[in-house]
Design a protein around this motif. Structure first.
Motif, PDB file in Angstrom:
ATOM      1  N   UNK A 107       2.168 -10.318  -3.051  1.00 32.74           N
ATOM      2  CA  UNK A 107       1.371  -9.992  -1.864  1.00 32.74           C
ATOM      3  C   UNK A 107       0.644  -8.668  -2.062  1.00 32.74           C
ATOM      4  N   UNK A 108       1.348  -7.664  -2.567  1.00 32.73           N
ATOM      5  CA  UNK A 108       0.710  -6.363  -2.781  1.00 32.73           C
ATOM      6  C   UNK A 108      -0.449  -6.472  -3.765  1.00 32.73           C
ATOM      7  N   UNK A 109      -0.263  -7.252  -4.817  1.00 32.05           N
ATOM      8  CA  UNK A 109      -1.327  -7.414  -5.809  1.00 32.05           C
ATOM      9  C   UNK A 109      -2.578  -8.014  -5.177  1.00 32.05           C
ATOM     10  N   UNK A 110      -2.372  -8.900  -4.215  1.00 33.40           N
ATOM     11  CA  UNK A 110      -3.505  -9.554  -3.547  1.00 33.40           C
ATOM     12  C   UNK A 110      -4.074  -8.723  -2.408  1.00 33.40           C
ATOM     13  N   UNK A 111      -3.334  -7.701  -1.952  1.00 30.47           N
ATOM     14  CA  UNK A 111      -3.790  -6.849  -0.844  1.00 30.47           C
ATOM     15  C   UNK A 111      -3.453  -5.385  -1.148  1.00 30.47           C
ATOM     16  N   UNK A 112      -3.934  -4.883  -2.259  1.00 31.50           N
ATOM     17  CA  UNK A 112      -3.594  -3.524  -2.665  1.00 31.50           C
ATOM     18  C   UNK A 112      -4.240  -2.488  -1.758  1.00 31.50           C
ATOM     19  N   UNK A 113      -3.475  -1.485  -1.324  1.00 29.34           N
ATOM     20  CA  UNK A 113      -4.066  -0.384  -0.564  1.00 29.34           C
ATOM     21  C   UNK A 113      -4.858   0.539  -1.496  1.00 29.34           C
ATOM     22  N   UNK A 114      -5.665   1.381  -0.908  1.00 35.80           N
ATOM     23  CA  UNK A 114      -6.469   2.319  -1.701  1.00 35.80           C
ATOM     24  C   UNK A 114      -5.608   3.511  -2.107  1.00 35.80           C
ATOM     25  N   UNK A 115      -5.303   3.602  -3.390  1.00 38.79           N
ATOM     26  CA  UNK A 115      -4.529   4.711  -3.942  1.00 38.79           C
ATOM     27  C   UNK A 115      -5.282   5.252  -5.147  1.00 38.79           C
ATOM     28  N   UNK A 116      -5.247   6.556  -5.305  1.00 36.22           N
ATOM     29  CA  UNK A 116      -5.917   7.184  -6.447  1.00 36.22           C
ATOM     30  C   UNK A 116      -5.148   6.861  -7.725  1.00 36.22           C
ATOM     31  N   UNK A 117      -5.418   5.649  -8.231  1.00 35.62           N
ATOM     32  CA  UNK A 117      -4.728   5.177  -9.431  1.00 35.62           C
ATOM     33  C   UNK A 117      -5.693   4.300 -10.221  1.00 35.62           C
ATOM     34  N   UNK A 118      -5.867   4.593 -11.489  1.00 33.50           N
ATOM     35  CA  UNK A 118      -6.858   3.905 -12.314  1.00 33.50           C
ATOM     36  C   UNK A 118      -6.238   2.922 -13.307  1.00 33.50           C
ATOM     37  N   UNK A 283       4.656   8.275  -6.957  1.00 34.30           N
ATOM     38  CA  UNK A 283       5.583   8.818  -5.963  1.00 34.30           C
ATOM     39  C   UNK A 283       5.000  10.006  -5.191  1.00 34.30           C
ATOM     40  N   UNK A 284       4.365  10.985  -5.848  1.00 41.75           N
ATOM     41  CA  UNK A 284       3.794  12.091  -5.063  1.00 41.75           C
ATOM     42  C   UNK A 284       2.698  11.648  -4.101  1.00 41.75           C
ATOM     43  N   UNK A 285       2.047  10.551  -4.384  1.00 45.13           N
ATOM     44  CA  UNK A 285       0.933  10.086  -3.542  1.00 45.13           C
ATOM     45  C   UNK A 285       1.404   9.327  -2.314  1.00 45.13           C
ATOM     46  N   UNK A 286       2.598   8.742  -2.371  1.00 44.64           N
ATOM     47  CA  UNK A 286       3.044   7.863  -1.283  1.00 44.64           C
ATOM     48  C   UNK A 286       4.247   8.416  -0.513  1.00 44.64           C
ATOM     49  N   UNK A 287       4.788   9.552  -0.932  1.00 40.37           N
ATOM     50  CA  UNK A 287       6.056  10.023  -0.374  1.00 40.37           C
ATOM     51  C   UNK A 287       5.932  11.016   0.775  1.00 40.37           C
ATOM     52  N   UNK A 288       4.701  11.362   1.166  1.00 38.80           N
ATOM     53  CA  UNK A 288       4.560  12.436   2.158  1.00 38.80           C
ATOM     54  C   UNK A 288       3.757  12.019   3.376  1.00 38.80           C
ATOM     55  N   UNK A 289       3.595  10.731   3.582  1.00 41.94           N
ATOM     56  CA  UNK A 289       2.914  10.265   4.783  1.00 41.94           C
ATOM     57  C   UNK A 289       2.240   8.932   4.538  1.00 41.94           C
ATOM     58  N   UNK A 290       1.791   8.300   5.637  1.00 43.59           N
ATOM     59  CA  UNK A 290       1.081   7.032   5.531  1.00 43.59           C
ATOM     60  C   UNK A 290      -0.252   7.238   4.813  1.00 43.59           C
ATOM     61  N   UNK A 291      -0.686   6.222   4.082  1.00 47.76           N
ATOM     62  CA  UNK A 291      -1.939   6.308   3.347  1.00 47.76           C
ATOM     63  C   UNK A 291      -3.102   6.377   4.333  1.00 47.76           C
ATOM     64  N   UNK A 292      -3.926   7.426   4.196  1.00 49.57           N
ATOM     65  CA  UNK A 292      -4.972   7.705   5.185  1.00 49.57           C
ATOM     66  C   UNK A 292      -5.895   6.537   5.465  1.00 49.57           C
ATOM     67  N   UNK A 293      -6.440   5.911   4.412  1.00 53.17           N
ATOM     68  CA  UNK A 293      -7.373   4.813   4.592  1.00 53.17           C
ATOM     69  C   UNK A 293      -6.665   3.479   4.812  1.00 53.17           C
ATOM     70  N   UNK A 294      -5.375   3.470   4.650  1.00 55.18           N
ATOM     71  CA  UNK A 294      -4.611   2.222   4.762  1.00 55.18           C
ATOM     72  C   UNK A 294      -3.373   2.419   5.617  1.00 55.18           C
TER      73      UNK A 294
END
Length: 485
Positions: A107-118, A283-294
């Motif tokens: 499910x996540x692969x089909x609906x990925x949130x916007x994360x600064x990851x390349x 982990x540093x990107x997701x551990x300190x609050x909900x994702x702003x755009x998602x």
């Protein structure tokens, strides 16, 4: 200071009233409670994520500090190291791995949130799943268990959540604290039972091809599971819960090994390593609050999961405390957090990782998008002996649920200081009654909402419990440091 006995029958009475209301008015009660749950998630999403991250930090600090050498109680551990680890894992989230092992990463692969990851998006989907089932979840369990073990084995207090507040609250309020903890247990287990029935139903349809209504079947199986986990809990730790936990892990290993034989094992290992690196990176990107755009994605997945783990801490905490006498704090924390996290990562990478590198990925994505419960059986349909694998998975799911539920009933008895068989039966009947209200509706997302309903008020209790436990330890240390004279 004495701890006033708590009349468990009052707690049973209040919980029974709630269960009866849910069965009498299932649509209204479930819908209204789900709305309240969703509102709370939207209001406190950042705080819940920060709370779980703080739990991780506290576990690390305690392990590295001199406190880590402290032993929880006197004497040798009651259970062997291997048995102890097995009971830790099967109580915490074993059934959830069967249910979500394929569905969530796909499910996540089909609906990925916007994360600064390349990097590889498949690795990211697995890493997000690890985030929900990894060190954040088990740190919450570990701290809840450590607080109970510290109070019981070092402070010599009853193994109840309210024991943290002795001397700080009037005795009349202690029953309310334990009631909140017990309600969190009841709703949490009821939600898991309802989701289990949804997956079992899908498995029956997959194996038999039957497409008729199975509402009566779901209700009947829910009642049967209630009888089984009541019997297991009545047998106690040594005869019931320990033996069932061993069976669960053995069957889980067999199923995992068979799957690895039939898939590209080298690709699974490569996916495991690359997704593990991605997990550490995000982990540093997701551990300190909900994702702003998602934010909606974070609220629907991350926050619900973290609150769900909090919902289980009232029974997982006391249970792992009960089986951990004689362990050092460092061993307790390291093993409780790291071993189940690694086992969960192996499971998700073995199932979803195999699908990501297969020719039938799109077929599984379509199945999961239609219904979370379909993905596992579509995956099995591409392997030899697919029906046998499906049956083994369903048996494992049911035994895992029984193992979790009997531990919950056992913990409810500890929290109410009442291990009589009649009380265990009463708690089981209430859990089954709540679950029946959910299985008649049969909505997986709704089940998740109800499962965490009891955890929302308990979150504040958990925070207060931690503060008062630290205060108790501080005052005890100060008294111990005073010279006699």
């Amino acid at each position: 200071m004495t701890f006033l006995p708590q009349p468990s029958h009052r707690l049973i009475f209040f919980a029974a009233l709630i269960a009866v209301f849910f069965v009498a008015f299932p649509s209204i009660s479930v819908a209204k409670l789900a709305q309240l749950t969703q509102w709370s998630i939207e209001q406190f999403d950042d705080q819940i994520i920060l709370l779980s991250s703080l739990a991780v930090v506290l576990c690390v600090v305690l392990c590295l500090s001199p406190i880590g050498k402290k032993t929880l109680g006197d004497g040798q551990p009651e259970f062997s190291f291997t048995t102890w680890l097995i009971m830790l894992f099967t109580t915490g989230m074993g059934s959830g791995l069967i249910f979500w092992g394929v569905a969530e990463p796909i499910f996540h692969f089909n609906h990925l949130p916007s994360i600064d990851y390349q990097g590889d998006q498949k690795d990211l989907a697995l890493a997000l799943t690890y985030f929900h089932w990894g060190i954040h979840a088990w740190s919450l369990y570990a701290l809840a268990g450590l607080m109970m073990a510290w109070l019981a084995y070092v402070q010599k207090r009853p193994m109840r959540v309210s024991a943290s507040f002795i001397g700080h609250q009037k005795a009349g309020w202690l029953a309310i604290i334990d009631l909140i903890a017990v309600l969190a247990i009841l709703f949490g287990i009821a939600g898991v039972l309802a989701n289990t029935m949804a997956l079992v139903e899908q498995g029956i349809r997959s194996v038999s091809g039957y497409q008729g209504d199975l509402t009566v079947f779901r209700i009947g199986l829910t009642v049967l599971l209630g009888v089984l986990f009541t019997a297991s809990s009545a047998l106690g730790l040594q005869k019931g819960i320990k033996q069932l936990s061993r069976f669960n892990v053995l069957l889980m290993l067999v199923l995992f090994a068979v799957v690895l034989v039939y898939v590209d094992t080298l690709a699974v290992i490569q996916r495991l390593l690359s997704s593990l690196v991605t997990y550490i990176n995000i982990l540093p990107k997701v551990s300190f609050g909900a994702l702003g755009e998602n934010k909606s994605w974070s609220q629907s997945w991350t926050v619900i999961y973290l609150v769900w783990w909090i919902a289980w801490t009232p029974f997982v905490g006391p249970f792992i405390a009960r089986i951990s006498r004689g362990r050092s704090i460092r061993q307790f924390l390291c093993c409780t957090v790291l071993i189940p996290t690694l086992a969960s990562i192996l499971w998700f990478s073995g199932f979803a990782g195999a699908i990501f590198d297969s020719l039938y990925l799109q077929e599984v994505i379509t199945a999961v998008s239609d219904d979370y419960t379909k993905g596992l059986f579509v995956f099995f349909s591409h392997l030899p002996a697919s029906n046998l694998l499906a049956i083994v998975a369903l048996v494992l799911l049911l035994t895992f649920v029984i193992s979790s539920a009997d531990s919950a009933i056992y913990a409810a008895g500890m929290l109410t200081n009442d291990q009589r068989l009649t009380s265990k039966i009463s708690w089981s009947v209430i859990v089954v009654t709540l679950a029946i209200a959910l299985v008649t509706i049969n909505d997986v997302d709704l089940n998740k909402q109800i499962a965490i309903a009891g955890a929302l008020p308990f979150t504040f209790v958990l925070i207060a419990q931690a503060c008062f436990t630290l205060l108790t330890r501080g005052s005890s240390s100060a008294q111990a440091a005073e010279p006699e004279g």
